[in-house]
Structure formats: structure tokens, C-alpha cells
Scaffold this motif. Structure first.
Motif, mmCIF file in Angstrom:
data_model
loop_
_atom_site.group_PDB
_atom_site.id
_atom_site.type_symbol
_atom_site.label_atom_id
_atom_site.label_comp_id
_atom_site.label_asym_id
_atom_site.label_seq_id
_atom_site.Cartn_x
_atom_site.Cartn_y
_atom_site.Cartn_z
ATOM 1 N N PRO A 91 0.824 -1.212 0.000
ATOM 2 C CA PRO A 91 0.000 0.000 0.000
ATOM 3 C C PRO A 91 0.858 1.262 0.000
ATOM 4 C CG PRO A 91 0.127 -0.896 2.201
ATOM 5 C CD PRO A 91 0.844 -1.878 1.310
ATOM 6 N N GLY A 92 0.216 2.387 -0.193
ATOM 7 C CA GLY A 92 0.889 3.670 -0.027
ATOM 8 C C GLY A 92 0.603 4.190 1.365
ATOM 9 N N GLY A 93 0.332 5.455 1.486
ATOM 10 C CA GLY A 93 -0.070 6.030 2.762
ATOM 11 C C GLY A 93 0.925 5.776 3.864
ATOM 12 N N ALA A 94 0.453 5.133 4.937
ATOM 13 C CA ALA A 94 1.279 4.918 6.118
ATOM 14 C C ALA A 94 2.504 4.056 5.837
ATOM 15 C CB ALA A 94 0.432 4.288 7.235
ATOM 16 N N TRP A 95 2.449 3.228 4.813
ATOM 17 C CA TRP A 95 3.611 2.399 4.446
ATOM 18 C C TRP A 95 4.799 3.274 4.051
ATOM 19 C CZ3 TRP A 95 4.949 -2.498 5.122
ATOM 20 C CH2 TRP A 95 5.915 -3.085 4.293
ATOM 21 N N GLY A 144 12.216 8.252 12.287
ATOM 22 C CA GLY A 144 11.801 8.891 11.041
ATOM 23 C C GLY A 144 11.868 8.028 9.805
ATOM 24 N N ARG A 145 12.402 6.824 9.897
ATOM 25 C CA ARG A 145 12.475 5.963 8.703
ATOM 26 C C ARG A 145 11.061 5.504 8.339
ATOM 27 N NH1 ARG A 145 16.384 0.587 7.872
ATOM 28 N NH2 ARG A 145 16.506 0.763 5.588
ATOM 29 N N THR A 146 10.795 5.333 7.061
ATOM 30 C CA THR A 146 9.448 4.937 6.663
ATOM 31 C C THR A 146 9.153 3.511 7.133
ATOM 32 O OG1 THR A 146 10.023 3.986 4.509
ATOM 33 C CG2 THR A 146 9.620 6.386 4.602
ATOM 34 N N LEU A 147 7.884 3.260 7.381
ATOM 35 C CA LEU A 147 7.457 1.942 7.842
ATOM 36 C C LEU A 147 7.866 0.866 6.837
ATOM 37 C CD1 LEU A 147 5.810 0.167 9.820
ATOM 38 C CD2 LEU A 147 3.786 0.689 8.439
ATOM 39 N N GLY A 148 7.643 1.122 5.547
ATOM 40 C CA GLY A 148 7.958 0.124 4.531
ATOM 41 C C GLY A 148 9.429 -0.198 4.460
ATOM 42 N N GLU A 149 10.276 0.824 4.476
ATOM 43 C CA GLU A 149 11.721 0.588 4.407
ATOM 44 C C GLU A 149 12.198 -0.189 5.631
ATOM 45 O OE1 GLU A 149 13.527 4.383 4.107
ATOM 46 O OE2 GLU A 149 13.231 4.559 1.934
ATOM 47 N N ALA A 150 11.747 0.221 6.814
ATOM 48 C CA ALA A 150 12.206 -0.421 8.037
ATOM 49 C C ALA A 150 11.710 -1.862 8.128
ATOM 50 C CB ALA A 150 11.727 0.377 9.246
ATOM 51 N N ALA A 151 10.436 -2.098 7.789
ATOM 52 C CA ALA A 151 9.879 -3.450 7.881
ATOM 53 C C ALA A 151 10.568 -4.393 6.900
ATOM 54 C CB ALA A 151 8.383 -3.413 7.617
ATOM 55 N N ALA A 152 10.797 -3.942 5.678
ATOM 56 C CA ALA A 152 11.467 -4.779 4.683
ATOM 57 C C ALA A 152 12.899 -5.089 5.106
ATOM 58 C CB ALA A 152 11.444 -4.090 3.327
ATOM 59 N N GLY A 239 -4.287 0.998 5.172
ATOM 60 C CA GLY A 239 -3.830 0.236 4.006
ATOM 61 C C GLY A 239 -3.959 -1.264 4.138
ATOM 62 N N GLY A 240 -4.426 -1.742 5.297
ATOM 63 C CA GLY A 240 -4.577 -3.184 5.482
ATOM 64 C C GLY A 240 -3.304 -3.833 5.995
ATOM 65 N N TRP A 241 -3.108 -5.083 5.602
ATOM 66 C CA TRP A 241 -2.003 -5.893 6.125
ATOM 67 C C TRP A 241 -0.998 -6.193 5.024
ATOM 68 C CZ3 TRP A 241 -2.072 -7.281 11.349
ATOM 69 C CH2 TRP A 241 -3.285 -7.052 12.015
ATOM 70 N N VAL A 242 0.282 -6.151 5.371
ATOM 71 C CA VAL A 242 1.365 -6.519 4.458
ATOM 72 C C VAL A 242 2.060 -7.747 5.026
ATOM 73 C CG1 VAL A 242 3.589 -5.838 3.493
ATOM 74 C CG2 VAL A 242 1.717 -4.188 3.578
ATOM 75 N N ASP A 243 2.202 -8.791 4.217
ATOM 76 C CA ASP A 243 2.848 -10.017 4.662
ATOM 77 C C ASP A 243 4.366 -9.890 4.576
ATOM 78 O OD1 ASP A 243 0.496 -11.268 5.298
ATOM 79 O OD2 ASP A 243 0.388 -12.470 3.480
#
Length: 293
Positions: A91-95, A144-152, A239-243
Motif C-alpha cells: 500500500p501507499g499512505g502509512a507504508w 523517522g524511517r518509513t514503515l515500509g523501508e524499516a519493515a522490509a 492500508g490493510g495488512w502486508v505479509d
């Protein structure tokens, strides 16, 4: 590209002496999801049950209950399903926003997914929040790192830093022991990632299912060589759930088949039950086959 699979999950118990009766519950049928279509599903039990029914548990997972109220020396549960799995984008947004924003938004989220995420921010039977688990996340979840970058990045780091060693752990191995020894199996790596994310205030659920596995180049695919798998679903507010699959270092994988989810492994044990009768040892055999069709 949508992928289509036939999944066969067979569980067999053999008892040293006949048991008088047994009651079993199984979570072995894939969920129907926006990206996952179940076109056929069947659960067969031997010996023929005295009683059986299906229902959904409190998390929406399909549960098959069977009772065998007669003496028996073995119990076999075989689930056969045909499933279509479509790829999903992140997703975009909060990710794409700072991860701290997602943690704050989850705390006040009253949507259905948000309420589940809030439950999955708390301690669970096998995954308590702890400073050791927060430390696992701290290297990647910098301010401050984005959720997507940090989670990946954390998903990949667990895959690279932990050694996959079948038999090194069992379902009772504490998650902090796994962190200390840096080895285990998919269930353990999912629990480590769960604990790390929850320790930051993020909503993360344990996901149980299967994945297609490929044989070494030039060798035939082995029937029954696949296995149950475990990974993590991270809640992205709005944005829902990301696996996230820390065993393989994957984000939003497209070869994974979802059976169910919960707080940790205890909520989605594939097959478990009780037997009645004189004390008896047992032998458990499990085989899973995920065949593209």
C-alpha cells in the motif's frame, strides 16, 4: 500472474495401544481472501468420525472438529484444497510515512482490522514484548524511517542473521532463546519478527499457511516435500495488512497460501486434540504437498 495450486495436507497419529475415543480440531483449509480464492476444499478423516462439523473461530479461521467415539489405533486427517492466489502490491499512505506515525495511528484505530491490530500489539502466550526483541528492531527502525523501508529491512536482516536448522527448536522454545541462539525454523523467525514489531507498538499477526517450494535444478519435484509455513502480517493503518516472510526475506510474497492467523502459533495449530484411554505413546507423521495446477 494468478497462481493456482492443489494443496494436500495429511496428518496421521498412530497409537501404541488403542485409544477409547478422541476429539480433534484442525485448521487446514485456506481462508477466502480478496487475493486468495478457494475453489474446492475437502477434509477427510479415518476412521469415520462419530460426529464432525466446521465453524469459524473468533479470528475468522475455518475450524474442522471431529470426534471418534470408538476404540482406534490410528487417526488420519487429510485436507485437499484448490486455491488461486493473486499478487498484491504494497500500500501507499502509512507504508511510506515514518513508522512512528503507524504506531500512533494503530493505538486509536477502531476499524475491524485496527481492533485486530491492537490485539496483536499485546503480549501473547509465546511472544511477550521485551527489550531484547525491541533491540532486534532498533537497528532498522531508526527515527523517522518509513514503515515500509524499516519493515522490509528487518525482514531481510532476520533471514540473513538467523540460521534455519530443523529440529533445533520445538513449539515450546522461548522466543528470547531463539534470539540468543540465532537459529530455528519458520515458526521461530515469525515469532522473533512479531515480538520486534510489537515492542515498537506496531500491530503484527502470526500467519499460518503453505508456500510452493522448488526442487534443486535438474531434479524432480518431490511429492509431500513441502511443509506448513509461518510468516507475519504487519498492519498498515488505512492500508490493510502486508505479509512479511523472515524465513525467506520476502515482502508481500505471491507464492504463499494463507490458512489462518492469530496472535502466535497457539492460535493456529494445524491439528491438535485429546484422546481418552489407558496411557499410550504415539507417532505423528505430517506431509504437505503444494502442486501447481
Amino acid at each position: 500472474m494468478t497462481r493456482r495450486y492443489q494443496v494436500t495436507h495429511r496428518t496421521e497419529y498412530r497409537y501404541d495401544h488403542p485409544v477409547v475415543a478422541g476429539h480433534t480440531i484442525a485448521r487446514v483449509v485456506p481462508r477466502r481472501l480478496s487475493h486468495q480464492r478457494v475453489t474446492a476444499a475437502d477434509v477427510r478423516v479415518l476412521p469415520i468420525p462419530t460426529h464432525s462439523h466446521t465453524h469459524q473461530d473468533g479470528l475468522g479461521n475455518r475450524v474442522t472438529y471431529v470426534a471418534v467415539d470408538a476404540p482406534h489405533e490410528r487417526l488420519e486427517v487429510t485436507a485437499t484444497s484448490t486455491v488461486e492466489v493473486a499478487p498484491r502490491a504494497v500500500p501507499g499512505g502509512a507504508w511510506l510515512a515514518p513508522w512512528e506515525d503507524a504506531a500512533a495511528a494503530t493505538a486509536d484505530d477502531l476499524s475491524d482490522d485496527g481492533l485486530l491490530a491492537r490485539l496483536c500489539r499485546l503480549d501473547s502466550p509465546l511472544v511477550p514484548r521485551h527489550a531484547d526483541l525491541r533491540a532486534v528492531a532498533a537497528t532498522e527502525f531508526t527515527p523517522g524511517r518509513t514503515l515500509g523501508e524499516a519493515a522490509a529491512a528487518l525482514t531481510v536482516r532476520i533471514q540473513e542473521a538467523f540460521e534455519f536448522v530443523p529440529g533445533a527448536t520445538d513449539v515450546t522454545t522461548p522466543v528470547r532463546q531463539v534470539v540468543g541462539e540465532r537459529r530455528g525454523v519458520c515458526q521461530d523467525f515469525a515469532h522473533v519478527l512479531l515480538g520486534a514489531l510489537r515492542s515498537l507498538g506496531l500491530g503484527a499477526r502470526y500467519v499460518s499457511g503453505y508456500l510452493e517450494t522448488a526442487p534443486p535444478p535438474g531434479l524432480p519435484r518431490l511429492v509431500g516435500a513441502d511443509a506448513s509455513h509461518a510468516w507475519v502480517g504487519l498492519y498498515v493503518p488505512g492500508g490493510g495488512w502486508v505479509d512479511l516472510d523472515p524465513t525467506n526475506g520476502l515482502v508481500q510474497p505471491d507464492r504463499h497460501i494463507t490458512i489462518g492467523w492469530g496472535r502466535d502459533y497457539t492460535d493456529v495449530v494445524p491439528v491438535r486434540g485429546v484422546v481418552f484411554g489407558p496411557p499410550s505413546g504415539q507417532e505423528l507423521t505430517v506431509s504437505v504437498d503444494v502442486a501447481p495446477v
